[in-house]
Design a protein around this motif. Sequence first.
Motif, PDB file in Angstrom:
ATOM      1  N   ALA A 131       0.856  -1.190   0.000  1.00  0.00           N
ATOM      2  CA  ALA A 131       0.000   0.000   0.000  1.00  0.00           C
ATOM      3  C   ALA A 131       0.885   1.230   0.000  1.00  0.00           C
ATOM      4  O   ALA A 131       2.066   1.177   0.382  1.00  0.00           O
ATOM      5  CB  ALA A 131      -0.946   0.031   1.198  1.00  0.00           C
ATOM      6  N   GLY A 132       0.317   2.340  -0.424  1.00  0.00           N
ATOM      7  CA  GLY A 132       0.983   3.627  -0.335  1.00  0.00           C
ATOM      8  C   GLY A 132       0.071   4.651   0.304  1.00  0.00           C
ATOM      9  O   GLY A 132      -1.037   4.327   0.731  1.00  0.00           O
ATOM     10  N   ASP A 133       0.539   5.899   0.403  1.00  0.00           N
ATOM     11  CA  ASP A 133      -0.252   6.994   0.984  1.00  0.00           C
ATOM     12  C   ASP A 133      -0.667   6.616   2.404  1.00  0.00           C
ATOM     13  O   ASP A 133      -1.840   6.331   2.666  1.00  0.00           O
ATOM     14  CB  ASP A 133      -1.459   7.295   0.090  1.00  0.00           C
ATOM     15  CG  ASP A 133      -1.032   7.592  -1.339  1.00  0.00           C
ATOM     16  OD1 ASP A 133      -0.440   8.651  -1.570  1.00  0.00           O
ATOM     17  OD2 ASP A 133      -1.256   6.725  -2.211  1.00  0.00           O
ATOM     18  N   ILE A 134       0.288   6.648   3.320  1.00  0.00           N
ATOM     19  CA  ILE A 134       0.142   5.902   4.567  1.00  0.00           C
ATOM     20  C   ILE A 134      -0.111   6.774   5.796  1.00  0.00           C
ATOM     21  O   ILE A 134      -1.225   6.805   6.310  1.00  0.00           O
ATOM     22  CB  ILE A 134       1.381   4.999   4.767  1.00  0.00           C
ATOM     23  CG1 ILE A 134       1.485   3.991   3.596  1.00  0.00           C
ATOM     24  CG2 ILE A 134       1.312   4.255   6.091  1.00  0.00           C
ATOM     25  CD1 ILE A 134       2.770   3.196   3.547  1.00  0.00           C
ATOM     26  N   LEU A 179       4.426   2.016  -1.210  1.00  0.00           N
ATOM     27  CA  LEU A 179       4.326   2.591  -2.540  1.00  0.00           C
ATOM     28  C   LEU A 179       4.366   4.116  -2.538  1.00  0.00           C
ATOM     29  O   LEU A 179       3.743   4.771  -3.364  1.00  0.00           O
ATOM     30  CB  LEU A 179       3.035   2.097  -3.211  1.00  0.00           C
ATOM     31  CG  LEU A 179       2.848   0.585  -3.204  1.00  0.00           C
ATOM     32  CD1 LEU A 179       1.500   0.203  -3.815  1.00  0.00           C
ATOM     33  CD2 LEU A 179       3.987  -0.119  -3.941  1.00  0.00           C
ATOM     34  N   GLY A 180       5.124   4.704  -1.616  1.00  0.00           N
ATOM     35  CA  GLY A 180       5.331   6.141  -1.614  1.00  0.00           C
ATOM     36  C   GLY A 180       4.333   6.923  -0.806  1.00  0.00           C
ATOM     37  O   GLY A 180       3.281   6.428  -0.404  1.00  0.00           O
ATOM     38  N   ASP A 181       4.660   8.195  -0.549  1.00  0.00           N
ATOM     39  CA  ASP A 181       3.902   9.064   0.363  1.00  0.00           C
ATOM     40  C   ASP A 181       3.721   8.364   1.703  1.00  0.00           C
ATOM     41  O   ASP A 181       2.605   8.148   2.180  1.00  0.00           O
ATOM     42  CB  ASP A 181       2.563   9.481  -0.257  1.00  0.00           C
ATOM     43  CG  ASP A 181       2.726  10.556  -1.323  1.00  0.00           C
ATOM     44  OD1 ASP A 181       3.879  10.902  -1.650  1.00  0.00           O
ATOM     45  OD2 ASP A 181       1.699  11.044  -1.824  1.00  0.00           O
ATOM     46  N   PRO A 195       9.817   5.911  -3.001  1.00  0.00           N
ATOM     47  CA  PRO A 195       9.380   7.238  -2.569  1.00  0.00           C
ATOM     48  C   PRO A 195       8.222   7.763  -3.405  1.00  0.00           C
ATOM     49  O   PRO A 195       7.983   7.322  -4.540  1.00  0.00           O
ATOM     50  CB  PRO A 195      10.624   8.096  -2.788  1.00  0.00           C
ATOM     51  CG  PRO A 195      11.304   7.452  -3.956  1.00  0.00           C
ATOM     52  CD  PRO A 195      11.054   5.971  -3.805  1.00  0.00           C
ATOM     53  N   GLY A 196       7.504   8.733  -2.828  1.00  0.00           N
ATOM     54  CA  GLY A 196       6.439   9.431  -3.539  1.00  0.00           C
ATOM     55  C   GLY A 196       6.730  10.911  -3.634  1.00  0.00           C
ATOM     56  O   GLY A 196       7.820  11.378  -3.303  1.00  0.00           O
ATOM     57  N   ASN A 197       5.749  11.679  -4.050  1.00  0.00           N
ATOM     58  CA  ASN A 197       5.965  13.118  -4.198  1.00  0.00           C
ATOM     59  C   ASN A 197       6.023  13.836  -2.860  1.00  0.00           C
ATOM     60  O   ASN A 197       6.755  14.823  -2.703  1.00  0.00           O
ATOM     61  CB  ASN A 197       4.874  13.739  -5.079  1.00  0.00           C
ATOM     62  CG  ASN A 197       3.475  13.410  -4.607  1.00  0.00           C
ATOM     63  OD1 ASN A 197       3.061  12.245  -4.614  1.00  0.00           O
ATOM     64  ND2 ASN A 197       2.704  14.421  -4.196  1.00  0.00           N
ATOM     65  N   HIS A 198       5.286  13.355  -1.852  1.00  0.00           N
ATOM     66  CA  HIS A 198       5.303  14.061  -0.567  1.00  0.00           C
ATOM     67  C   HIS A 198       6.656  13.961   0.119  1.00  0.00           C
ATOM     68  O   HIS A 198       7.041  14.900   0.846  1.00  0.00           O
ATOM     69  CB  HIS A 198       4.184  13.548   0.342  1.00  0.00           C
ATOM     70  CG  HIS A 198       2.857  14.187   0.055  1.00  0.00           C
ATOM     71  ND1 HIS A 198       2.388  15.279   0.745  1.00  0.00           N
ATOM     72  CD2 HIS A 198       1.914  13.898  -0.869  1.00  0.00           C
ATOM     73  CE1 HIS A 198       1.204  15.633   0.272  1.00  0.00           C
ATOM     74  NE2 HIS A 198       0.896  14.808  -0.711  1.00  0.00           N
ATOM     75  N   MET A 211       7.201  -1.629  -8.892  1.00  0.00           N
ATOM     76  CA  MET A 211       6.413  -0.746  -8.036  1.00  0.00           C
ATOM     77  C   MET A 211       6.971   0.665  -8.118  1.00  0.00           C
ATOM     78  O   MET A 211       8.179   0.884  -8.260  1.00  0.00           O
ATOM     79  CB  MET A 211       6.398  -1.247  -6.593  1.00  0.00           C
ATOM     80  CG  MET A 211       7.754  -1.434  -5.964  1.00  0.00           C
ATOM     81  SD  MET A 211       7.615  -2.046  -4.266  1.00  0.00           S
ATOM     82  CE  MET A 211       9.344  -2.137  -3.785  1.00  0.00           C
ATOM     83  N   LEU A 212       6.055   1.618  -8.065  1.00  0.00           N
ATOM     84  CA  LEU A 212       6.380   3.032  -8.067  1.00  0.00           C
ATOM     85  C   LEU A 212       5.192   3.793  -7.494  1.00  0.00           C
ATOM     86  O   LEU A 212       4.141   3.196  -7.259  1.00  0.00           O
ATOM     87  CB  LEU A 212       6.730   3.521  -9.474  1.00  0.00           C
ATOM     88  CG  LEU A 212       5.614   3.791 -10.497  1.00  0.00           C
ATOM     89  CD1 LEU A 212       6.222   4.315 -11.805  1.00  0.00           C
ATOM     90  CD2 LEU A 212       4.750   2.601 -10.785  1.00  0.00           C
TER      91      LEU A 212
END
Length: 306
Positions: free
Chosen positions: A40-43, A78-80, A110-113, A182-183
Amino acid sequence: MRSSLPHFLFRLTALLALSACASAPKPPSFAGKPVTVYAAGDIADCRYRAPQDSGAAATAMLVAAGLAADPGAIALTLGDHTYPVGLPAEFNDCYHPTWGQFRERTLPVPGNHEYYTAGAPGYYAYFGARAAQEQGGYYSVQLGKWHVIGLNSALDGAGAEAQLAWLRNDLARHPARCTLAMLHHPRYSSGGHASNPAMAPLWQELAAGGVELLLSAHDHNYERFAPQDAAGRRDDALGMRQFVVGTGGAMLTPVRLDRPNSEVKDNSVHGVLRLDLFDTGYTWEFLPVASEASPPFTDRGASTCH
């Protein structure tokens, strides 16, 4: 580019050697004992709630239970990882009390945040060698029979070009039957951020390299696409299946669009995607936070590697 895996990947290899059979039924046509991953991302967002009351705490319980039951299972992030700007304090005070409990069994991207603070220092300091900072934040590992590629979708310019060249070389050197990438930023999405044309070069390289699965996040919802080719056309025989799993704990957001080849989408519940990676195929199941919806949304299926 380094010629050997960092020490933590050898530790993961040792964990995988101890792996027990997954609890999900094994499809008769699949060979071998699966490696199980939870993604999962955006955690972690603690701006409005304490860590123990956050969405990240609820999804961390799902992952922790799976990891406790299977010493070879790992988490894919998955980032953020944190909000709002990826500061070291956000990782230490919000992410660490929740998903940080299994940091040593996590493969991150990594993500954009993270990059809202220049250079993403919080992310790279927190994950250390496993974040592959000296290589631009991208890397690959072997999990059982699966080749797994972590990409940094926040790169642009020369950094993005270097990553694309590395990816082309990595796929050529690892012609596995089953490959997962994954990205953070999805190439295709029905969520509020919509599809991302900037991801087209990576998508095309992955599809041309025969990658089976692409995991992404960014939009705070769950979505599963049918297999698609390098041009985004449905291709059940040879295409790449993309998941969007931005349901790791941050506030869920509306699904605004209806992209071609989107098979399932939901923004009603946080949760994680469980994948059982067999030698010749995979099963998937979205595990929801049961307390958030009644009945809670889920999604499951299976497919062979092409």
